[in-house]
Structure formats: structure tokens, C-alpha cells
Scaffold this active site. Structure first.
Site, short mmCIF file in Angstrom:
data_model
loop_
_atom_site.label_atom_id
_atom_site.label_comp_id
_atom_site.label_asym_id
_atom_site.label_seq_id
_atom_site.Cartn_x
_atom_site.Cartn_y
_atom_site.Cartn_z
N TYR A 15 27.69 5.04 26.71
CA TYR A 15 28.40 3.77 26.91
C TYR A 15 27.44 2.63 27.21
O TYR A 15 27.53 1.97 28.26
CB TYR A 15 29.45 3.92 28.03
N TYR A 143 40.89 11.37 31.51
CA TYR A 143 39.74 11.36 30.61
C TYR A 143 39.58 12.75 30.02
O TYR A 143 39.44 13.73 30.75
CB TYR A 143 38.45 10.94 31.33
N ASP A 244 42.76 20.78 31.37
CA ASP A 244 41.37 20.47 31.08
C ASP A 244 40.58 20.64 32.38
O ASP A 244 40.56 19.76 33.23
CB ASP A 244 41.30 19.02 30.55
N LYS A 273 31.07 21.61 30.93
CA LYS A 273 30.19 21.11 32.00
C LYS A 273 29.47 22.21 32.80
O LYS A 273 28.45 22.69 32.34
CB LYS A 273 30.97 20.15 32.88
C1 PLP Z 1 33.31 15.37 30.58
C2 PLP Z 1 34.72 15.71 30.29
C3 PLP Z 1 35.15 15.93 28.98
C4 PLP Z 1 34.27 15.77 27.78
O1 PLP Z 1 33.20 16.66 27.78
P1 PLP Z 1 31.90 16.33 26.88
O2 PLP Z 1 31.07 17.55 27.05
O3 PLP Z 1 31.29 15.10 27.45
O4 PLP Z 1 32.38 16.14 25.49
C5 PLP Z 1 36.48 16.29 28.80
N1 PLP Z 1 37.31 16.41 29.84
C6 PLP Z 1 36.93 16.21 31.11
C7 PLP Z 1 37.91 16.39 32.22
C8 PLP Z 1 35.62 15.85 31.38
O5 PLP Z 1 35.24 15.62 32.65
#
Ligand code: PLP
Length: 425
Positions: A15, A143, A244, A273
Site C-alpha cells: 500500500y 479484511y 478466516d 500467517k
Molecule cells: C492477512 C490476512 C489475509 C490475507 O493474507 P495474505 O497472506 O496477505 O494474502 C486474509 N485474511 C486475514 C484475516 C488476514 O489477516
């Protein structure tokens, strides 16, 4: 050209503008919770490199595991072939994730894991001959990533839906739950969800949400009761639930997975992550037998996705090593200690007149300001204080590696408090 001018002229950072006025700091090495900059300064990392480095940098056990795998093979295609690191990781993921999740799809980033989750949901309903069910319900301030489908379920404002208006799939948004973590759920939060489920149940494939912690969309911790009720409403209205756990997974909130705070399990779950302890890029989407069977029985009889670097053996090895390290440590106690120290240390920020809210959950401490901070000056101040803290907008927050010592965490907290106090003047 020297290094920093090559960077400045040719490399995009997350970004950022190519001609960004913000400095980037060159890291030469990292060890434990410390980043060592090219100029020799050492910073305590308060971000775990965006939720990832839960055991700290350059961990001898993880290094050894990856080195040993490197000597066998660093990569092999996953079409028609398999390998021990993928098998071992799958064994672990199926064991530690909530009960009905037992089918695993590997991909290379969180955003792709979300794309995969959405495709699984759509193919599932297709397999049930309910082809109208292809929309998603999502939360404001969510997000889920930067690719197109992931963007379509991320917050419309911060996700810049107006910019991509003509190309983004239009999803259905409800407000972020107003009830805080630890409180019971306010009726109007649930009413809104129930009303969209009632009106759109026939064309909705799934509700997608980050369990308990909305991360990059606002660092908001919401009521476990909301999550619990959302799960029952999904069942009632025949809609799948995608959770997620990319930011929350692997202990960050005090439970191994944040959905455990609500004692529920999703139909589809994404992890990423911290999956590899931050060593390599890897993500996974997990689902149930019933969903995978339905996809197999539908058209075209296979799940339609297959990344080139699917289940990369080095990444799978890193993930196995990270999970073993985590589970063999007293991680629950470490997180509890961090949580207590963050609560005690950040509490005083509530008194600052330009602070709006302070909230702590597990190894996450958030100070929400009344106004967006000046990124350039505040980052410089943090670096000068020997810490790496990267705020966004109004949010100044800490999510340190779980291995941080009480003393290092104290330094981190003191630096944050001092810099915010100075902001006041
Ligand atoms: C970071 C994140 C993503 C995206 O993951 P990337 O590896 O950056 O593509 C999706 N969902 C959540 C909740 C995140 O924190």
C-alpha cells in the site's frame, strides 16, 4: 545507485506509492525478537512481521528442520505427486483444528486461501443443484485479503470498492458487531444478520467473517456470543460459515483458534500467517467431508483450483516445525502473561486525551486514537526508541512474538506509551 535509491525508485512496498515520502528501513538480520537494521540499530519487533513470527526470528529448531528438508528437496509439483512434509502437516492440522474439518487445500497466501474458501462454498451449492447460492454475506470493517474475491468481502470503504466498483462482485454487508469481546451480544447486531439471511438465504453461499478479532480492517474484538449466534443462524437459513483464522490462528487470541472462544466450528476455515511461524509463505483452507463429497459428486467432479507452489515442501516443513514448537511450549501461559502485561502497561493510555479506546485480547494490544497518526514522524520516533511498531490510521497496536521476555515487552510498551504521550503535546 545505492540500495536505498534502488528501493526508492523501483520497488513497491505494501500500500505505497512508488515515489513514497516515507522512509523504509533496511533490515540486515533478525534474531529472537530483534530486527537489526543495516545501520546497526536493533529494534524490538512489536508486530511479529504482521502476526507471523510467533517464535521469533532465526529459531534454531525451525532453521534445522528447514535445512534438513532443503537437502532432500525444496519443491516438487503437487499434481500427481505427494510428499512427507504435506502429509505430516495435514495430520497436524486435522488434529488441532475443530472436529469436522478434515479436508485440506494448500495455497501460497492468505488471500488465495480465502478465494479457495469462496470457491469451495460455491462449488458445494452447485453440487447440491442450488446454483443461485453464490453470494456472500460479509462484515463491515472486515479484511480478507487483496485479490478480487477477497476484496469483495472486505470492508467496502477501506477496501476501496468505489475504485473497483465495476469489477468487484457485489456482496451483502452487515455492520461490524457493536458488542465487545467479553460482553453478550446486542440484539440489533443479530437482527441485522437474521434479516439479511431471511431475505437473501436463497442466493447466499456463505457468511464469511474473521472470528472474534477483525484484524487489518480495524483491530476490533467482538462478542463471542455474536459468533455463536451467527453459527446457529447460518444453520437455520442453510448458509455455510467461512471463518478466516488467518490472523487469529495458532494461539494469538489465547485459544489455538479464535472460534474456540465461541465453542463453534465453521464449515470452511482459512489459516495462513503464523502457520509457518512466519518462515515461508503458506496458507490452507480446511473443510468437512460432507462438503468435499458434495463437490466430488457435482459437476465437474473435481475442485477447480491448483496453485503451482501448492504444499511447497519447505513451507510444509516450516509449518510442522512451528506447530510442534507451539504445542510443546506452554503457549497458553505465555499468551496469558503477555495479555496481563499489555493490559497493565497500556491501561494508562486511556487517560490520554487523544486516545479513544484501549483494548487487549491475548497477545494483541490496541490503542485507538481519536485521529489518524502521522505515520512518518511516529515511525521515526518508535525506531529512535528502539522498537518496531507500525500503526495504521488511528490504530497503534502491538502483537509481539510469543517468545518475548517480560523485560523486552516492557521496553516495547514503555516506548509506545512515551511516544503517544509526546503526541499529546
Ligand atoms: C492477512 C490476512 C489475509 C490475507 O493474507 P495474505 O497472506 O496477505 O494474502 C486474509 N485474511 C486475514 C484475516 C488476514 O489477516
Amino acid at each position: 545507485m545505492n540500495d536505498s535509491s534502488i528501493d526508492h525508485h523501483h520497488i513497491w512496498h505494501p500500500y505505497s506509492a512508488m515515489n513514497s515520502p516515507f522512509p523504509v528501513y533496511e533490515v540486515e538480520s533478525a534474531e529472537g525478537v530483534y530486527l537489526t537494521l543495516k545501520d546497526g540499530r536493533k529494534l524490538i519487533d512489536g508486530m511479529s512481521s504482521w502476526w507471523c513470527m510467533i517464535h521469533g526470528y532465526n529459531h534454531p529448531t525451525m532453521n534445522a528442520a528447514i535445512e534438513s528438508q532443503l537437502k532432500k528437496m525444496s519443491h516438487v509439483m503437487f499434481g500427481g505427486l505427494t510428499h512427507e512434509p504435506a502429509i505430516k502437516l495435514t495430520e497436524r492440522l486435522v488434529k488441532i483444528t475443530p472436529e469436522p474439518l478434515e479436508k485440506v487445500f494448500y495455497s501460497d497466501s492468505g488471500s488465495v486461501a480465502v478465494e479457495v474458501a469462496m470457491k469451495i462454498a460455491i462449488q458445494y451449492w452447485h453440487g447440491k443443484a442450488q446454483t443461485d447460492k453464490h453470494k456472500f454475506i460479509a462484515l463491515r470493517s472486515a479484511y480478507h485479503g487483496d485479490t478480487f474475491a477477497a476484496m469483495s468481502v472486505s470492508d467496502p470503504e477501506t477496501g476501496m470498492h468505489s475504485l473497483f466498483n465495476d469489477v468487484l462482485i457485489k456482496q451483502i454487508f452487515i455492520d461490524q458487531p457493536g458488542s465487545r469481546f467479553g460482553e453478550s451480544c446486542q440484539q440489533n447486531d443479530i437482527n441485522q444478520l437474521e434479516s439479511v439471511l431471511k431475505n437473501h438465504g436463497d442466493d447466499v453461499a456463505a457468511l464469511i467473517m474473521e472470528p472474534i478479532v477483525q484484524g487489518a480492517g480495524g483491530m476490533w474484538f467482538y462478542s463471542a456470543d455474536f459468533l455463536r449466534q451467527a453459527k446457529s443462524l447460518c444453520e437455520k437459513y442453510n448458509v455455510l460459515l467461512i471463518l478466516d483464522e488467518i490472523a487469529t490462528g495458532f494461539g494469538r487470541t489465547g485459544k489455538l483458534f479464535a472460534c474456540e472462544h465461541a465453542n463453534i466450528s465453521p464449515d470452511i476455515m482459512c489459516v495462513g500467517k503464523a502457520l509457518t511461524g512466519g518462515y515461508m509463505t503458506l496458507a490452507a483452507t480446511l473443510t468437512t467431508q460432507e462438503i468435499s463429497d458434495t463437490i466430488d459428486q457435482g459437476e465437474p467432479g473435481v475442485f477447480m483450483h491448483g496453485p503451482t507452489f501448492m504444499a511447497n515442501p519447505l513451507a510444509c516443513t516450516a509449518a510442522c516445525s512451528s506447530i510442534d514448537l507451539l504445542l510443546s511450549s506452554d503457549w497458553e501461559n505465555s499468551i496469558k502473561q503477555i495479555e496481563m502485561q499489555l493490559s497493565n502497561g497500556l491501561e494508562q493510555c486511556k487517560e490520554f486525551q487523544h486516545v479513544n479506546d484501549v483494548r487487549i485480547l491475548g497477545a494483541i494490544g490496541v490503542v485507538e486514537m481519536k485521529q489518524a497518526v502521522n505515520m512518518k514522524t511516529i515511525t521515526e520516533k518508535f525506531v529512535n526508541a528502539g522498537v518496531w511498531i507500525r500503526p495504521f490510521g488511528k490504530l497503534v497496536y502491538l502483537m509481539p512474538p510469543y517468545t518475548i521476555s517480560a523485560q523486552e515487552l516492557d521496553t516495547l510498551i514503555q516506548a509506545l506509551v512515551l511516544v503517544l504521550k509526546e503526541q499529546q503535546q
